[in-house]
Design an enzyme around this catalytic site. Structure first.
Site, mmCIF file in Angstrom:
data_model
loop_
_atom_site.group_PDB
_atom_site.id
_atom_site.type_symbol
_atom_site.label_atom_id
_atom_site.label_comp_id
_atom_site.label_asym_id
_atom_site.label_seq_id
_atom_site.Cartn_x
_atom_site.Cartn_y
_atom_site.Cartn_z
ATOM 1 N N HIS A 118 11.554 3.098 -0.493
ATOM 2 C CA HIS A 118 11.114 1.837 -0.994
ATOM 3 C C HIS A 118 11.203 0.761 -0.246
ATOM 4 O O HIS A 118 12.331 0.210 -0.185
ATOM 5 C CB HIS A 118 11.699 1.546 -2.537
ATOM 6 C CG HIS A 118 10.885 0.334 -3.031
ATOM 7 N ND1 HIS A 118 10.139 0.469 -4.495
ATOM 8 C CD2 HIS A 118 11.016 -0.757 -2.855
ATOM 9 C CE1 HIS A 118 9.705 -0.602 -4.656
ATOM 10 N NE2 HIS A 118 10.198 -1.707 -3.901
ATOM 11 N N HIS A 143 4.418 3.716 -0.275
ATOM 12 C CA HIS A 143 3.386 2.598 -0.896
ATOM 13 C C HIS A 143 3.344 1.280 -0.161
ATOM 14 O O HIS A 143 3.479 0.344 -0.715
ATOM 15 C CB HIS A 143 3.676 2.229 -2.367
ATOM 16 C CG HIS A 143 5.510 1.987 -2.772
ATOM 17 N ND1 HIS A 143 6.039 1.213 -2.205
ATOM 18 C CD2 HIS A 143 6.081 2.782 -3.800
ATOM 19 C CE1 HIS A 143 7.175 1.244 -2.721
ATOM 20 N NE2 HIS A 143 7.224 2.037 -3.741
#
Length: 348
Positions: free
Chosen positions: A141, A179
């Site tokens: 992340h 992401h």
């Protein structure tokens, strides 16, 4: 938005390389909806308590499989949640299990259920070295959590302050930059040396930060990393449509009950598992690149993870339909992204 003349699209069944299913009574709905779209999915480990051991991953995998209808061939690919105290021995166990396909880095405080995450990667070096040895990817992340850094800049700062130093220290560690949302991240992944890939969500391909505020605050468009400026969305579209094998589909579909989203301090996460492939098709059609879709959704991910490409195919048809206003979520309801709006591709 540009429209293509293609009316039917057949592609290899896609995989989702970043998916949140949650746990408990909601699994029956979340897992079943994902299984209608994807053959396999990398399952995120940020439960309460988090999935920090191979044994916990095995148990979670069984709960997912038990929640699926009997005629489903969906395969959950499990991950471990990295902490400051994850021992190298656990990485060896994970490799031997055959079911663990990555270890997830959540910087402490970065997103939902990340409070048990890593406070400093320096504490994890022996474990990361074992991951490099075993060939287990680190799924990152990619945001710093320093509150003095603007929320829209945290991904770019992460590249300079965390990602580049780590890759210099461990150049053979496989990394997935999860992401990604910025031009800086797209360019870094495109140009960097070594073993790096990146997932991109459908919502970051379709929407910019203006979507958070159309007619008021729209909590179901709130996610972390947050939606960015239009120039960043265009950079992501350029990256995923250039047959660069480092980019692959990862929905980051992250369900929260309706009440947890629609309140004074709503949770981060967009729910797309029920219609993600249609959203990806719409994004690729927007830039006239439907012929590149299959590489992104179905080929690049297996290549990175050293897994076979799926054999079966799915078909999408050009057909306008309305995304449901709400979907089941255990004893509650979840609001899908673009609820009540029309979309012009449908999974057959």
């Amino acid at each position: 938005m540009p429209q293509s003349n293609i009316q039917t699209l057949s592609i290899i069944q896609p995989d989702d390389w970043h998916l949140h299913l949650r746990d408990g009574d909601v699994l029956q709905s979340t897992a079943s909806q994902a299984a209608k779209q994807f053959r396999r999915a990398i399952i995120m480990p940020n439960l309460r308590p988090p999935v920090t051991t191979t044994e916990a991953a095995q148990q979670y995998r069984k709960r997912i499989l038990d929640a699926l209808p009997g005629n489903t061939n969906f395969e959950p690919l499990m991950t471990l949640y990295l902490t400051d105290n994850t021992p190298p021995e656990e990485i060896r166990k994970a490799k031997e299990s055959g079911i663990v396909h990555g270890v997830k880095l959540y910087p402490a405080g970065a997103t939902t259920n990340s409070d048990a995450g890593v406070t400093s990667l320096d504490r994890c070096i022996p474990t990361l070295e074992e991951m490099q040895k075993q060939g287990i990817p680190l799924l990152m992340h990619g945001e710093v959590t320093d509150p003095s850094i603007d929320i829209f800049d945290r991904e770019a700062v992460f590249i300079d302050k965390v990602l580049i130093p780590l890759r210099k220290k461990l150049p053979d560690l496989k990394i997935v930059f999860e992401h990604i949302t910025t031009k800086a991240a797209a360019e870094y992944v495109t140009e960097a040396d070594g073993y790096i890939g990146a997932t991109v969500t459908p919502h970051h391909l379709l929407f910019n930060r203006n979507s958070l505020f159309v007619g008021g605050i729209r909590p179901h468009y709130y996610c972390l990393p947050i939606l960015k400026r239009e120039e960043n969305r265009q950079a992501l579209l350029k990256a995923v449509t250039h047959k660069n094998s480092r980019f692959f589909a990862g929905t980051d579909s992250a369900p929260h009950a309706k009440g947890a989203k629609e309140n004074a301090c709503g949770c981060a996460g967009c729910y797309t598992a029920s219609h993600a492939i249609e959203l990806y098709v719409q994004a690729f059609e927007e830039v006239g690149e439907l012929e590149k879709l299959e590489w992104f959704t179905s080929i690049n991910g297996p290549k990175f993870y050293n897994l076979p490409v799926n054999r079966n195919k799915i078909t999408l048809v050009k057909e306008e339909w309305k995304i449901p206003d709400e979907l089941p979520f255990g004893h509650e309801k979840v609001i899908p992204l673009m609820a009540g709006e029309s979309i012009h591709w449908k999974l057959k």
